[in-house]
Design a protein around this motif. Sequence first.
Motif, PDB file in Angstrom:
ATOM      1  N   ASP A  54      -3.181   2.756  -6.481  1.00  0.00           N
ATOM      2  CA  ASP A  54      -2.649   1.955  -5.371  1.00  0.00           C
ATOM      3  C   ASP A  54      -3.746   1.234  -4.585  1.00  0.00           C
ATOM      4  O   ASP A  54      -3.517   0.768  -3.466  1.00  0.00           O
ATOM      5  N   LEU A  55      -4.934   1.119  -5.167  1.00  0.00           N
ATOM      6  CA  LEU A  55      -6.046   0.473  -4.460  1.00  0.00           C
ATOM      7  C   LEU A  55      -6.196  -1.005  -4.807  1.00  0.00           C
ATOM      8  O   LEU A  55      -7.026  -1.697  -4.213  1.00  0.00           O
ATOM      9  N   ALA A  60     -10.534  -6.828  -6.896  1.00  0.00           N
ATOM     10  CA  ALA A  60     -11.961  -6.831  -6.582  1.00  0.00           C
ATOM     11  C   ALA A  60     -12.815  -6.928  -7.837  1.00  0.00           C
ATOM     12  O   ALA A  60     -14.045  -6.853  -7.755  1.00  0.00           O
ATOM     13  N   GLY A  61     -12.163  -7.077  -8.989  1.00  0.00           N
ATOM     14  CA  GLY A  61     -12.912  -7.184 -10.241  1.00  0.00           C
ATOM     15  C   GLY A  61     -13.396  -5.854 -10.762  1.00  0.00           C
ATOM     16  O   GLY A  61     -14.296  -5.796 -11.600  1.00  0.00           O
ATOM     17  N   VAL A  62     -12.796  -4.769 -10.278  1.00  0.00           N
ATOM     18  CA  VAL A  62     -13.182  -3.424 -10.711  1.00  0.00           C
ATOM     19  C   VAL A  62     -12.246  -2.969 -11.828  1.00  0.00           C
ATOM     20  O   VAL A  62     -11.021  -3.037 -11.684  1.00  0.00           O
ATOM     21  N   GLN A  63     -12.803  -2.494 -12.922  1.00  0.00           N
ATOM     22  CA  GLN A  63     -12.014  -2.072 -14.072  1.00  0.00           C
ATOM     23  C   GLN A  63     -11.730  -0.575 -14.024  1.00  0.00           C
ATOM     24  O   GLN A  63     -12.548   0.211 -13.530  1.00  0.00           O
ATOM     25  N   SER A  80     -17.692  -5.148 -10.904  1.00  0.00           N
ATOM     26  CA  SER A  80     -17.990  -6.009  -9.765  1.00  0.00           C
ATOM     27  C   SER A  80     -19.395  -5.675  -9.261  1.00  0.00           C
ATOM     28  O   SER A  80     -19.670  -4.515  -8.918  1.00  0.00           O
ATOM     29  N   PRO A  81     -20.306  -6.623  -9.221  1.00  0.00           N
ATOM     30  CA  PRO A  81     -21.711  -6.331  -8.885  1.00  0.00           C
ATOM     31  C   PRO A  81     -21.923  -5.770  -7.483  1.00  0.00           C
ATOM     32  O   PRO A  81     -22.985  -5.211  -7.204  1.00  0.00           O
ATOM     33  N   THR A  82     -20.942  -5.908  -6.610  1.00  0.00           N
ATOM     34  CA  THR A  82     -21.105  -5.407  -5.245  1.00  0.00           C
ATOM     35  C   THR A  82     -20.366  -4.102  -5.000  1.00  0.00           C
ATOM     36  O   THR A  82     -20.331  -3.615  -3.868  1.00  0.00           O
ATOM     37  N   VAL A  83     -19.795  -3.518  -6.044  1.00  0.00           N
ATOM     38  CA  VAL A  83     -19.020  -2.283  -5.887  1.00  0.00           C
ATOM     39  C   VAL A  83     -19.609  -1.196  -6.780  1.00  0.00           C
ATOM     40  O   VAL A  83     -19.859  -1.422  -7.972  1.00  0.00           O
ATOM     41  N   TRP A  84     -19.821  -0.029  -6.213  1.00  0.00           N
ATOM     42  CA  TRP A  84     -20.307   1.137  -6.927  1.00  0.00           C
ATOM     43  C   TRP A  84     -19.244   2.231  -6.816  1.00  0.00           C
ATOM     44  O   TRP A  84     -18.465   2.253  -5.864  1.00  0.00           O
ATOM     45  N   ALA A  85     -19.197   3.134  -7.752  1.00  0.00           N
ATOM     46  CA  ALA A  85     -18.191   4.212  -7.719  1.00  0.00           C
ATOM     47  C   ALA A  85     -18.867   5.556  -7.910  1.00  0.00           C
ATOM     48  O   ALA A  85     -19.655   5.741  -8.840  1.00  0.00           O
TER      49      ALA A  85
END
Length: 239
Positions: A54-55, A60-63, A80-85
């Motif tokens: 549900d996010l 955001a281009g996150v797979q 996404s180059p600006t997102v880390w998990a």
Amino acid sequence: MEAEGVRFRTHANCIQLHKSERGIKVSLDCEHGEPEVEASHVLLATGRRPNTDDLNLQAAGVQMDAHGFVVTDEHLRTASPTVWAMGDCNGRGAFTHTSWNDYEIVADNLLDGGTRSAADRIPAYALFSDPPLAHIGMTETEVRQSGKPALIGKRPMSRVGRAVEKGESAGFMKVMVDAESRRILGATILGVGGDEAIHCLLTCMYSRQTYDLVARSVHIHPTVSELLPTMLQELKPLA
């Protein structure tokens, strides 16, 4: 017993729980092995899914993979180059210790220009049962499947003085070693103090030393870890 008559559906099988003279009976639709097992207790591990559905991560281009885990590279960057998990959502170990290490990797790479990688992490976990079960690295099954020429060492906890002293001699210690490089491939300790003692072997693996480092070390008596050198001195080919 609340589990009386309860049915659980897995991907391929159906599990049923019933009362029995010993306490509980587990019936399983299976292709191999006994269809029923009687025991006093049952530990049912059903697994879990990350609550990422549900996010709207796609926006955001996150797979995400088929199980809902966020896909990252070894440095924990997403598509996404600006997102880390980090943490349970990336599927790299649902443990407090792996989640904390994820934070250390992301903080170092994002804030300090580092190159830390989750690929360097050695699988390690413990089940805090009685006695505790601790495991690091590869399992015996994985070693066999790899085809690596390997050595194996085993020792029952009944031959560990500290365990006998404490009246908790159930369990065993086991270690697998690469026969060519002499490096530890994996280890399991089911027994009192095993969740602490196994770190001797884990540190040896991280330092990329051969098992001789531990086999020739002198450990404090009487402890559980003092029998690790003895076990490593008695390695035999993995048949």
